[in-house]
Design a protein around this motif. Structure first.
Motif, PDB file in Angstrom:
ATOM      1  N   ASP D  76       0.654  -0.934  -0.483  1.00 55.10           N
ATOM      2  CA  ASP D  76      -0.662  -0.047   0.312  1.00 55.10           C
ATOM      3  C   ASP D  76       1.031   1.172  -0.205  1.00 55.10           C
ATOM      4  OD1 ASP D  76      -1.598   1.738   0.906  1.00 55.10           O
ATOM      5  OD2 ASP D  76      -2.858   1.074   1.882  1.00 55.10           O
ATOM      6  N   LEU D  77       0.894   1.805  -1.436  1.00 55.57           N
ATOM      7  CA  LEU D  77       1.606   3.534  -1.586  1.00 55.57           C
ATOM      8  C   LEU D  77       0.463   4.482  -0.758  1.00 55.57           C
ATOM      9  CD1 LEU D  77       3.384   2.371  -3.920  1.00 55.57           C
ATOM     10  CD2 LEU D  77       4.215   2.416  -1.830  1.00 55.57           C
ATOM     11  N   SER D  78      -0.601   4.011  -0.909  1.00 54.64           N
ATOM     12  CA  SER D  78      -1.696   5.480  -0.886  1.00 54.64           C
ATOM     13  C   SER D  78      -1.747   6.195   0.894  1.00 54.64           C
ATOM     14  CB  SER D  78      -2.882   5.193  -1.205  1.00 54.64           C
ATOM     15  OG  SER D  78      -3.133   3.863  -0.624  1.00 54.64           O
ATOM     16  N   VAL D  79      -1.405   5.248   1.979  1.00 54.80           N
ATOM     17  CA  VAL D  79      -1.359   5.200   3.459  1.00 54.80           C
ATOM     18  C   VAL D  79      -0.835   6.777   3.582  1.00 54.80           C
ATOM     19  CG1 VAL D  79      -0.867   3.414   4.320  1.00 54.80           C
ATOM     20  CG2 VAL D  79       0.935   4.811   3.352  1.00 54.80           C
ATOM     21  N   PRO D  80      -0.120   7.609   2.968  1.00 49.61           N
ATOM     22  CA  PRO D  80       0.865   8.697   3.535  1.00 49.61           C
ATOM     23  C   PRO D  80      -0.029   9.809   3.371  1.00 49.61           C
ATOM     24  CG  PRO D  80       2.380   8.128   2.138  1.00 49.61           C
ATOM     25  CD  PRO D  80       0.749   6.641   2.057  1.00 49.61           C
ATOM     26  N   TYR D  81      -1.955   9.396   2.110  1.00 52.36           N
ATOM     27  CA  TYR D  81      -2.865  10.583   1.710  1.00 52.36           C
ATOM     28  C   TYR D  81      -4.099   9.810   2.790  1.00 52.36           C
ATOM     29  CZ  TYR D  81       0.575  11.451  -1.583  1.00 52.36           C
ATOM     30  OH  TYR D  81       2.008  11.562  -2.512  1.00 52.36           O
ATOM     31  N   VAL D 118     -11.751   0.678  -1.884  1.00 56.03           N
ATOM     32  CA  VAL D 118     -11.601   0.537  -2.901  1.00 56.03           C
ATOM     33  C   VAL D 118     -10.372  -0.157  -3.693  1.00 56.03           C
ATOM     34  CG1 VAL D 118     -10.926   2.534  -4.348  1.00 56.03           C
ATOM     35  CG2 VAL D 118     -13.064   3.102  -3.157  1.00 56.03           C
ATOM     36  N   ASN D 119      -8.885   0.267  -2.853  1.00 54.97           N
ATOM     37  CA  ASN D 119      -7.215  -0.135  -3.123  1.00 54.97           C
ATOM     38  C   ASN D 119      -7.569  -1.578  -3.502  1.00 54.97           C
ATOM     39  OD1 ASN D 119      -6.051   2.282  -2.814  1.00 54.97           O
ATOM     40  ND2 ASN D 119      -5.969   2.027  -0.315  1.00 54.97           N
ATOM     41  N   GLY D 120      -8.641  -1.968  -2.417  1.00 56.05           N
ATOM     42  CA  GLY D 120      -8.469  -3.475  -2.107  1.00 56.05           C
ATOM     43  C   GLY D 120      -9.157  -4.357  -3.741  1.00 56.05           C
ATOM     44  N   LEU D 126     -10.394  -5.799 -10.368  1.00 58.59           N
ATOM     45  CA  LEU D 126      -9.357  -5.323 -12.073  1.00 58.59           C
ATOM     46  C   LEU D 126      -8.395  -5.596 -12.121  1.00 58.59           C
ATOM     47  CD1 LEU D 126     -10.447  -1.500 -11.624  1.00 58.59           C
ATOM     48  CD2 LEU D 126     -11.688  -3.349 -12.827  1.00 58.59           C
ATOM     49  N   ARG D 127      -7.932  -6.966 -10.992  1.00 50.56           N
ATOM     50  CA  ARG D 127      -6.342  -7.192 -11.196  1.00 50.56           C
ATOM     51  C   ARG D 127      -5.052  -6.217 -10.931  1.00 50.56           C
ATOM     52  NH1 ARG D 127      -7.265 -13.111 -13.821  1.00 50.56           N
ATOM     53  NH2 ARG D 127      -9.494 -12.944 -13.606  1.00 50.56           N
ATOM     54  N   VAL D 128      -6.001  -5.255 -10.615  1.00 51.53           N
ATOM     55  CA  VAL D 128      -4.325  -4.098 -11.162  1.00 51.53           C
ATOM     56  C   VAL D 128      -3.073  -4.166 -10.165  1.00 51.53           C
ATOM     57  CG1 VAL D 128      -3.659  -1.674 -10.632  1.00 51.53           C
ATOM     58  CG2 VAL D 128      -5.655  -2.486 -12.003  1.00 51.53           C
ATOM     59  N   HIS D 129      -1.889  -4.398  -9.972  1.00 52.93           N
ATOM     60  CA  HIS D 129      -0.968  -4.639  -8.992  1.00 52.93           C
ATOM     61  C   HIS D 129      -0.849  -3.821  -8.183  1.00 52.93           C
ATOM     62  CE1 HIS D 129       3.209  -5.480  -7.446  1.00 52.93           C
ATOM     63  NE2 HIS D 129       3.187  -5.890  -8.278  1.00 52.93           N
ATOM     64  N   GLY D 130      -0.899  -4.548  -6.829  1.00 52.11           N
ATOM     65  CA  GLY D 130      -1.027  -3.299  -5.478  1.00 52.11           C
ATOM     66  C   GLY D 130      -0.446  -2.261  -5.244  1.00 52.11           C
ATOM     67  N   PHE D 131       1.413  -2.542  -6.819  1.00 52.10           N
ATOM     68  CA  PHE D 131       1.732  -1.255  -6.420  1.00 52.10           C
ATOM     69  C   PHE D 131       1.479   0.338  -6.992  1.00 52.10           C
ATOM     70  CE2 PHE D 131       4.968   1.276  -8.120  1.00 52.10           C
ATOM     71  CZ  PHE D 131       6.564   1.667  -7.706  1.00 52.10           C
ATOM     72  N   ILE D 132       0.275  -0.322  -8.287  1.00 50.05           N
ATOM     73  CA  ILE D 132      -0.093   0.984  -9.218  1.00 50.05           C
ATOM     74  C   ILE D 132      -1.294   1.241  -8.585  1.00 50.05           C
ATOM     75  CG2 ILE D 132      -0.802   1.016 -11.284  1.00 50.05           C
ATOM     76  CD1 ILE D 132       2.181   1.057 -11.460  1.00 50.05           C
ATOM     77  N   ALA D 133      -2.089  -0.039  -8.286  1.00 49.57           N
ATOM     78  CA  ALA D 133      -3.230   0.594  -7.754  1.00 49.57           C
ATOM     79  C   ALA D 133      -3.057   1.520  -6.822  1.00 49.57           C
ATOM     80  CB  ALA D 133      -4.095  -0.379  -7.157  1.00 49.57           C
ATOM     81  N   THR D 134      -2.477   1.462  -5.452  1.00 48.95           N
ATOM     82  CA  THR D 134      -2.642   1.888  -4.662  1.00 48.95           C
ATOM     83  C   THR D 134      -0.819   3.721  -4.335  1.00 48.95           C
ATOM     84  OG1 THR D 134      -0.230   1.410  -3.956  1.00 48.95           O
ATOM     85  CG2 THR D 134      -2.834   0.683  -2.927  1.00 48.95           C
ATOM     86  N   LEU D 135      -0.808   3.031  -6.132  1.00 49.83           N
ATOM     87  CA  LEU D 135      -0.230   4.546  -6.387  1.00 49.83           C
ATOM     88  C   LEU D 135      -0.442   5.516  -6.519  1.00 49.83           C
ATOM     89  CD1 LEU D 135       3.223   6.001  -6.676  1.00 49.83           C
ATOM     90  CD2 LEU D 135       2.554   4.975  -8.853  1.00 49.83           C
ATOM     91  N   GLY D 136      -1.423   5.184  -7.779  1.00 52.18           N
ATOM     92  CA  GLY D 136      -2.745   5.636  -8.280  1.00 52.18           C
ATOM     93  C   GLY D 136      -3.661   6.471  -7.420  1.00 52.18           C
ATOM     94  N   VAL D 137      -3.863   5.338  -6.817  1.00 50.73           N
ATOM     95  CA  VAL D 137      -5.095   6.089  -5.404  1.00 50.73           C
ATOM     96  C   VAL D 137      -4.981   7.570  -4.450  1.00 50.73           C
ATOM     97  CG1 VAL D 137      -6.765   5.357  -3.543  1.00 50.73           C
ATOM     98  CG2 VAL D 137      -6.500   3.559  -5.729  1.00 50.73           C
ATOM     99  N   VAL D 221     -10.086  -6.999   2.754  1.00 54.27           N
ATOM    100  CA  VAL D 221     -10.411  -7.068   4.441  1.00 54.27           C
ATOM    101  C   VAL D 221      -8.896  -6.318   4.474  1.00 54.27           C
ATOM    102  CG1 VAL D 221     -10.662  -7.566   6.628  1.00 54.27           C
ATOM    103  CG2 VAL D 221     -11.853  -7.958   4.813  1.00 54.27           C
ATOM    104  N   ALA D 222      -7.933  -6.700   3.876  1.00 52.89           N
ATOM    105  CA  ALA D 222      -6.165  -6.429   4.258  1.00 52.89           C
ATOM    106  C   ALA D 222      -6.157  -5.112   4.181  1.00 52.89           C
ATOM    107  CB  ALA D 222      -5.619  -7.095   3.945  1.00 52.89           C
ATOM    108  N   HIS D 223      -6.498  -4.760   2.984  1.00 54.77           N
ATOM    109  CA  HIS D 223      -6.699  -2.834   2.533  1.00 54.77           C
ATOM    110  C   HIS D 223      -7.176  -2.300   3.571  1.00 54.77           C
ATOM    111  CE1 HIS D 223      -3.251  -3.057  -0.706  1.00 54.77           C
ATOM    112  NE2 HIS D 223      -3.878  -3.902  -1.251  1.00 54.77           N
ATOM    113  N   ALA D 224      -8.632  -2.840   3.541  1.00 52.06           N
ATOM    114  CA  ALA D 224      -9.176  -1.918   4.248  1.00 52.06           C
ATOM    115  C   ALA D 224      -8.196  -2.005   5.844  1.00 52.06           C
ATOM    116  CB  ALA D 224     -10.771  -2.516   3.992  1.00 52.06           C
ATOM    117  N   LEU D 225      -8.418  -2.614   6.244  1.00 54.31           N
ATOM    118  CA  LEU D 225      -7.779  -2.849   7.412  1.00 54.31           C
ATOM    119  C   LEU D 225      -6.541  -1.758   8.199  1.00 54.31           C
ATOM    120  CD1 LEU D 225      -8.095  -6.422   9.453  1.00 54.31           C
ATOM    121  CD2 LEU D 225      -9.517  -3.831   9.732  1.00 54.31           C
ATOM    122  N   CYS D 226      -5.876  -1.807   6.789  1.00 54.22           N
ATOM    123  CA  CYS D 226      -4.341  -0.877   6.755  1.00 54.22           C
ATOM    124  C   CYS D 226      -4.715   0.400   6.413  1.00 54.22           C
ATOM    125  CB  CYS D 226      -4.212  -1.404   4.976  1.00 54.22           C
ATOM    126  SG  CYS D 226      -2.369  -0.483   4.705  1.00 54.22           S
TER     127      CYS D 226
END
Lengths: 352, 405, 381, 338
Positions: D76-81, D118-120, D126-137, D221-226
């Protein structure tokens, strides 16, 4: 038994466009048309060439990043390498023309050393490349700023900056030529046994090792190519924009995004190197489009994020549908092919 | 599972909160003392969350630009506008002071230059026995870290005087309040905080003054209706937002067409923005909220073969040099870098028991074309990231300390 | 949880498996049991088993038989997918034959015999299960020789394989056959003893070293170790050449179509991704990979695992062709009929050591007795 | 069967990775104490320990969440936001006074969890790699933050700020809440079906799917909890700073630093293996390191250099140790045991 019937060039072209590595070229054309529609001046050859010239550094960086991604790794140290090279250019070459060659040699040497260290950390020390190159990024940024007190003394001599700023006969900018050369070289490398072995390493390192591949050498070479690409990008950026500590910042993420936009799969084994460059150019076109469209500067990241996700999601769908297998049929097999389980067989088998 | 967990967490947090509200804690903060909204915040920061333009502050700074400054113009870092003074007699001491400095960061050339000046000033004051030591904590541009740094200084109880260069205004207010509660003198400089508990708050006139100087210059040198590109570093930093708020107001009123962009101070970005703007049409003026990266903007015009614009940059050396070489019509506004000396000199005054201005407004004069040659001559040999109005010429380490970073 | 697991394992007849161990540390057979236990624990009414014995040695298969019988006795239906015809007849009450994605037919097991079943599967009559040895086959020079070789997994290995000879390697699961092959190949190098390839003393330190010395290893785990699944047929087939002898790539590419033709590969084209090929065709691509470097000694680990009868026969033919061209083959297999049917000699391993050699005329019982260490078996060897 | 089981050599228990993490932590602590004392400064003072623990708590929240996501095989790269968003929303609702505390906390956590979901969904659906998905979000949120909030926003009432400034027996309350969250996350991982599924999916999604695990649910769920834990970090920062800030998350660099802390804590970046306890150890190593460098007034630029080097060296240490090897049957050396 092997369907060797050659498809026509047109068919191959069309089916190529249906893969993510091809679709990025469609995206590129669409964005280009969009930009030109909003600003007809952009269609002038001079403008286009100048645009290509300024996207050269990120396109070259994306090409470098491609080698690492396709081998199944990440290179997060790219931006830091660019920043390092920029500072070296400013401080080592400075205003002394005689230092240009020695400066470039030093920069290339630094690039090689960084790549080798990244590669050995990943392959020999078994540190995941995400972490190894993240550490390299922190260490490089920190070390260079520590040595220079955070700022370079000034721009290097103009004749050196010509590489990133000048143009051959005043018409074709050097960065465009360098981009073309790097693109051609990268294309050749990926066609060569080394490139194909790199793909195999990214797809399945165990298989590759048992096939006699020197994993350490191959992966490390990928990292070296990546930091050399960053070095070239750095040399161009010094010319284009001058020395500043923030030059290169965020290039690693942009390059990775460009590579993925170009259809390469994170985790390795898939992708086409020139699509990575096309991904980078598309990304720059997107920024330009947002600029011209007058979208509020603060909204730009949002649009960028949404488009990246959408493009990659569509790409994933494209991969899945493009490589859907047709059932292989032994010669001599008779009877109706295709049952309820594979309904599209008969209708689509002619396309490929 | 997830819901249960979330409720659990919330309940735990709330239970802990109520429990603590009841039990007395040894914390350095008590709710009543944090001065919640009790201190009228300085007007400069009232714009939080919305429009940055504040007419009252604009008017005030407009006046201050032509105000009379007390003190010797030869030492502008000691000049101030007459106003309320803080009595410091209680802290007068013959003992050398131990200074604790919570710095936001040294992450840009302006702060790096200032920090060098500060260290040179420190050396001078250590020599003269005013200051024993200065412990520096650098927060790396992070509010949370800076709050921890300040709390650490307080807990350590080892400081005779606090110097704080806040990372951001509102977020650091509670921590500065806590520093004030120790009863030791607190010196705040550069960016402000929403409390007037500090012994002295040192800053140049301000962002509006910068905006007014630059906008007036562009208006004087351009026809109404000209296209002006504004290059801004990033949104949300008050000292930068104020510069643009004032300039945008004046430029729009004067009928200019303005187009603003965020650059992240990245010259690559700057050059691309200008190039795009030039491909769309003529650009007559360039406004910047900080000078580093100005050269990239100028080169974008040259590379596109366009006429050089009327431009405002900053007193950063690269801009002054580029301006000089090309003979442009330009102005170098100044966000007085010499303010980095003032906090330590304030410490000296406090040690002597002399009163210090409660709000210490330093002069902030842009460098105009006729002063450029002098500024360049005085800073001969300095690196590009150096600031002309750094005010350290009389310090012992000059010029090597600034030349070899 | 541990106690429940132990009860569960007892219920399917394996009380002595330690539930606290990480699955990674279990043998393949034990892992298989865990899989089955997992299905049982979910109260499954139907359990489908896809090649459950593919990774098991004959000895362990009997355990699986017991488990299957226990499960059916509990009223659980089993869908049993296997290439091993004997198991099908041993266990199943109804047999369904699929071919090329279509159902050929469903018959009560009692109505079919092996021959009839093969005919349904292959679509034609197979004259024999194993191609005949070439008439003039006389073993040549010693191509591979080991003398007291060993490492962490195998010990005191001495053997010889001559050019044109197929030597079978039999043993129970875990006897060390795979380990021996990968030690010879250099993937897990010997640490002691000596080794000669084609008369030259040489102990490969890495797979690359092994390949350069003329060795080839066809692994038991085709998808995990043998192929790059998302790469194309051509990329896979040229994989070894490109990795080790890049200079020979162009020549190999020219020869590729005829090689694949000879192997009777069925694929949509050279640019089809191998993951979409059937197991048999994937194995042919693996063979093509290694044929392209013209090895002197081919090490084969379960060369026909999980492929259909027709493709098996194809693999056997390739082996015969190779030996008549003077290649030496060392083949490990859990299928005793295959070992006895194809080999010129059979070596038996137990607990990481060679425990005996048998002629191809030996019976399956002889081999099993030796492999399991039954009383007196060693004397017989 | 008994023959098969019996033939297996004795498996010696090796030091777990988590144990090594804490050994490294202890070594760092000792070394730090020595260095600081040698420099003539106190290290084990109440004030300094409180500073270390406070620094730990914010990164700790984010890293715990990141652990869940990484174990599930994503990142998850979206955490700072998310951190910034939570601080903004919390401050906005709480601006009305103490009555806003509960709604503020709930709203901030709900929005955070929504972002995580949404990340999850992007990763799984959409089967987007977590790196790109969370970078985008992350980019999407950052655009919204930058447009809608110029500078700080709202405020937290003093009753809420107490959380950020209270010490219980010298331990900051924020650290205690963080450790409680860590305990909950550990319970989730080791004692619930969802936790086992997280490991299963992260270890091998296809195997998990074939075992009847719904592979998408645990990842979402992991993404939501994160994100929710990142939201908690944002609320805690709100309690410390008293105002919502659109940049507070990016200031801390929590994206890459949390991933580094998780890996430093022995969790495999590839997923399937890891523990929350290890992550806490990793976060503590960072906090001690940062603190020591602050106490010693190390040049700020050099700090980054040291951080980078320590990350790589520590991870190399685990990696070198945990190269997967089957236990040998014979002594692997020149001479075999009889």
């Amino acid at each position: 038994m092997i369907a060797t019937a050659q498809r026509s060039l047109g068919q191959r072209f069309l089916s190529g466009l249906a893969t993510p590595s091809g679709a990025v070229f469609v995206l590129l054309v669409v964005l280009l048309i969009g930009v030109i529609a909003m600003n007809p001046n952009f269609a002038e050859p001079g403008q286009l060439v100048r645009f290509l010239s300024r996207t050269a550094p990120i396109a070259i960086a994306a090409i470098g990043q491609f080698f690492v991604i396709v081998s199944g790794e990440f290179d997060l140290s790219m931006g830091a390498v660019i920043a390092t090279q920029v500072v070296i250019a400013g401080n080592v070459i400075g205003q002394d023309e005689a230092m240009i060659l020695r400066g470039i040699a030093l920069m290339l040497a630094v690039g090689v050393v960084v790549g080798v260290v990244n590669g050995l950390l990943t392959t020999v020390a078994k540190v995941p490349s995400f972490i190894a190159t993240l550490g390299m990024m922190l260490a490089l940024y920190g070390f260079v700023r520590f040595l220079t007190g955070g700022a370079a003394t000034g721009n290097p001599v103009d004749s050196f900056r010509e590489i990133g700023r000048g143009a051959l006969f005043g018409v074709v900018p050097y960065p465009v030529l360098i981009l073309l050369a790097v693109g051609l070289l990268a294309w050749l490398v990926m066609r060569a046994p080394f490139g194909q072995t790199l793909l195999a390493v990214g797809d399945n390192p165990v298989t590759a090792r048992l096939a006699g591949t020197r994993l350490v050498l191959v992966k490390t070479s990928a990292f070296v190519l990546s930091s050399l690409a960053a070095t070239v990008a750095g040399i161009l950026l010094v010319g284009y924009a001058g020395v500043h500590p923030s030059v290169g910042q965020g290039y690693e993420f942009q390059a990775i995004t460009a590579v993925v936009l170009g259809g390469a799969v994170l985790g390795g084994g898939r992708g086409w190197v020139l699509s990575a460059a096309a991904g980078a150019i598309s990304l720059e076109l997107l920024f330009t489009l947002l600029n011209i469209a007058g979208i509020d500067a603060t909204w730009r990241p949002t649009v960028q994020g949404a488009i990246i996700i959408a493009a990659v999601a569509l790409g994933a769908v494209a991969w899945r549908s493009a490589r859907k297998p047709k059932p292989s049929r032994p010669a001599g097999a008779t009877g109706p092919a295709g049952t309820a389980s594979i309904p599209t067989t008969t209708t689509r088998s002619g396309e490929r | 599972m997830m819901r249960k967990r979330r409720m659990g967490l919330t309940v735990a947090a709330l239970a802990a909160a109520t429990m603590l509200a009841a039990c007395s804690t040894d914390g350095s903060v008590s709710p009543s003392a944090t001065g919640d909204a009790s201190a009228p915040p300085p007007a400069e920061t009232q714009a939080s969350g919305g429009e940055w333009f504040d007419q009252a502050v604009f008017d005030e700074q407009f006046e201050q630009r032509s105000a009379t400054f007390e003190g010797d113009p030869e030492t502008p870092w000691l000049q101030y506008i007459d106003g309320p003074m803080t009595d410091t007699a209680e802290w007068a001491s013959d003992e050398p002071m131990r200074v604790c400095f919570a710095n936001a960061s040294i992450s840009n050339p302006w702060r790096q230059t200032g920090f060098i000046t500060m260290q040179q000033q420190l050396a001078a004051l250590q020599e003269s026995g005013v200051i024993e030591s200065m412990e520096v904590r650098d927060a790396g541009d992070d509010d949370n870290t800076q709050i921890a740094d300040i709390d650490f200084f307080i807990a350590q109880g080892d400081c005779d005087v606090y110097i704080i260069s806040p990372n951001s205004t509102a977020a650091l207010t509670p921590a500065v309040d806590r520093a004030c509660e120790t009863g030791k003198p607190v010196i705040v400089f550069d960016r402000g905080v929403d409390t007037d508990c500090a012994t002295t708050f040192i800053h140049p006139i301000g962002g509006y003054a910068w905006g007014i100087d630059t906008a007036e210059f562009l208006i004087d040198n351009l026809e109404p209706g000209s296209n002006i590109v504004a290059l801004r570093i990033l949104p949300g930093v008050d000292v930068l937002e104020h510069r643009w708020a004032a300039a945008e107001r004046l430029l729009t009123e004067a009928g200019m067409t303005v187009d603003d962009h965020f650059t992240g101070a990245d010259p690559t970005e700057i050059k691309s923005i200008i190039t795009d703007a030039l491909s769309a049409g003529e650009v007559h003026g360039v406004w910047m909220d900080a000078g580093d990266g100005a050269v990239a903007a100028i080169e974008a015009f040259e590379d596109a073969g366009a006429e050089l614009p009327v431009m405002t940059g900053e007193d950063e050396m690269s801009f002054l040099r580029a301006w000089d070489e090309r003979g442009m019509t330009a102005l170098a506004p100044v966000y007085s870098n010499f303010q980095w000396r003032t906090p330590l000199l304030a410490v000296e005054m406090i040690a002597n028991g002399e009163p210090v201005p409660t709000e210490w407004v330093l002069p902030q004069e842009p460098i105009e074309e006729d002063e450029r040659a002098d500024a360049l001559a005085a800073n001969e040999g300095m690196p590009d990231g150096h600031y002309a109005r750094f005010g350290g010429e009389d310090l012992p380490g000059f010029p090597e300390a600034w030349q070899d970073r | 949880m541990l106690r429940e697991t132990r009860e569960l394992l007892s219920s399917i007849g394996v009380p002595d498996l330690d539930p606290a161990l990480p699955v990674r540390q279990l043998s393949v057979a034990e892992q298989q049991i865990v899989e089955i236990a997992k299905a049982v624990s979910l109260d499954a009414k139907v359990i489908s088993m896809d090649e459950p014995t593919a990774a098991l040695a004959d000895h362990e298969v009997s355990l699986l038989y017991r488990i299957v019988e226990a499960l059916t006795a509990r009223g659980i239906a089993i869908l049993y997918v296997s290439h091993r015809l004997r198991e099908v007849f041993d266990l199943c009450s109804t047999i369904t034959v699929l071919k090329d994605g279509r159902q050929v037919g469903t018959y009560p097991a009692a109505e079919l015999d092996e021959r009839g079943l093969v005919r349904l599967m292959v679509g034609r009559e197979l004259s024999a299960f194993f191609p005949d040895r070439a008439a003039d086959a006389a073993p040549g020079e010693v191509a591979l020789a080991l003398e007291g070789a060993g490492n962490g997994f195998v010990d005191d290995i001495s053997l010889e394989v001559r050019a044109g000879e197929i030597v079978g390697l039999a043993g129970l699961q875990g006897a060390g056959r795979t380990e021996l092959l990968s030690a010879i190949f250099g993937a897990d190098p010997f640490t002691r003893g000596s080794m000669r390839v084609g008369g030259e003393a040489l102990r490969p330190r890495s797979p690359r070293h092994g390949v350069r010395a003329g060795l080839a290893l066809i692994t038991e785990d085709r998808k995990g170790q043998g192929l790059s699944l998302s790469l194309t047929v051509a990329q896979n087939a040229l994989g070894v050449v490109r990795a080790v002898f890049p200079g020979r790539t162009a020549a190999a590419r020219t020869e590729l179509p005829s090689t694949l033709e000879e192997l009777a590969l069925v694929a949509r084209g050279l640019d089809q991704e191998v993951q979409f090929l059937s197991g048999g065709n994937q194995q042919k691509v693996v063979l093509a990979r290694w044929l392209a470097v013209a090895p002197r000694v081919v090490l084969m680990d379960e060369p026909t695992r999980g492929i259909d009868v027709g493709a098996k026969y194809g693999v056997y033919e390739v082996m015969r062709r190779l030996t008549s061209a003077g290649v030496a083959i060392l083949m490990a297999s859990s299928e005793l009929p295959e070992v006895l049917g194809m080999s010129d000699r059979v070596l038996v391993m137990r607990d990481g050591r060679l425990v005996g050699a048998l002629p191809p005329s030996a019976s399956e019982e002889d081999v099993l007795a030796l492999a399991a260490g039954a009383e007196g078996a060693e004397a017989a060897a | 069967m008994s023959a098969v089981v019996g033939a297996r050599p004795v498996r010696r228990r090796r030091l777990s990775t988590t144990a090594i993490v804490f050994i490294v932590l202890a070594a760092v602590l000792v070394l730090s104490a020595v260095l600081v004392t040698a420099a003539g400064k106190p290290f084990f003072t109440a004030g300094n320990l409180a500073a270390v623990l406070t620094l730990m708590s914010i990164l700790g929240f984010v890293a715990i969440g990141q652990t869940l996501v990484i174990i599930a095989g994503s990142l998850d790269l979206s955490v700072p936001y998310v951190v910034s968003t939570a601080s903004i929303i919390g401050a906005g609702v709480m601006a009305q006074g103490p009555a806003g505390i509960v709604p503020g906390v709930l709203a901030a956590l709900a929005v955070s969890a929504g972002i995580g979901a949404v990340n999850g969904l992007i990763v799984t659906g959409l089967r987007v790699h977590g790196f790109i998905a969370t970078l985008g979000v992350g980019l999407i949120i950052s655009g919204w933050l930058g447009t809608s909030f110029q500078g700080s926003f709202g405020s937290a009432p003093p009753e809420f700020r107490v959380i950020g400034a209270t010490l219980i027996a010298g331990v900051p309350l924020s650290t205690i809440i963080m450790l409680a969250c860590a305990a909950l996350a550990a319970l989730l991982l080791h004692r619930t079906r969802l936790g086992h599924h997280l490991y299963a999916v992260g270890g091998s999604a296809s195997v998990a799917r074939l075992s009847g695990v719904r592979t998408k649910v645990p990842v979402v769920v992991a993404h939501a909890l994160c994100s929710m834990l990142a939201g908690l970090a944002g609320l805690l920062l709100l309690a410390r700073t008293s105002v919502g800030s659109p940049t507070i998350g990016s200031q801390g660099g929590y994206d890459l630093m949390s991933i580094a802390a998780v890996v430093l804590g022995g969790t495999l970046l590839a997923g399937g293996v890891g523990s929350v306890l290890g992550t806490i150890g990793g976060v503590a190593i960072f906090a001690v390191l940062d603190n020591v460098m602050s106490v010693l007034e190390v040049n700020p630029f050099l700090k980054d250099f040291i951080r980078g080097s320590v990350i790589v060296l520590a991870v190399a240490l685990y990696a070198w140790r945990s190269v997967q090897r089957r236990p040998p049957r014979f002594r692997p050396g020149k001479e075999a045991a009889p």
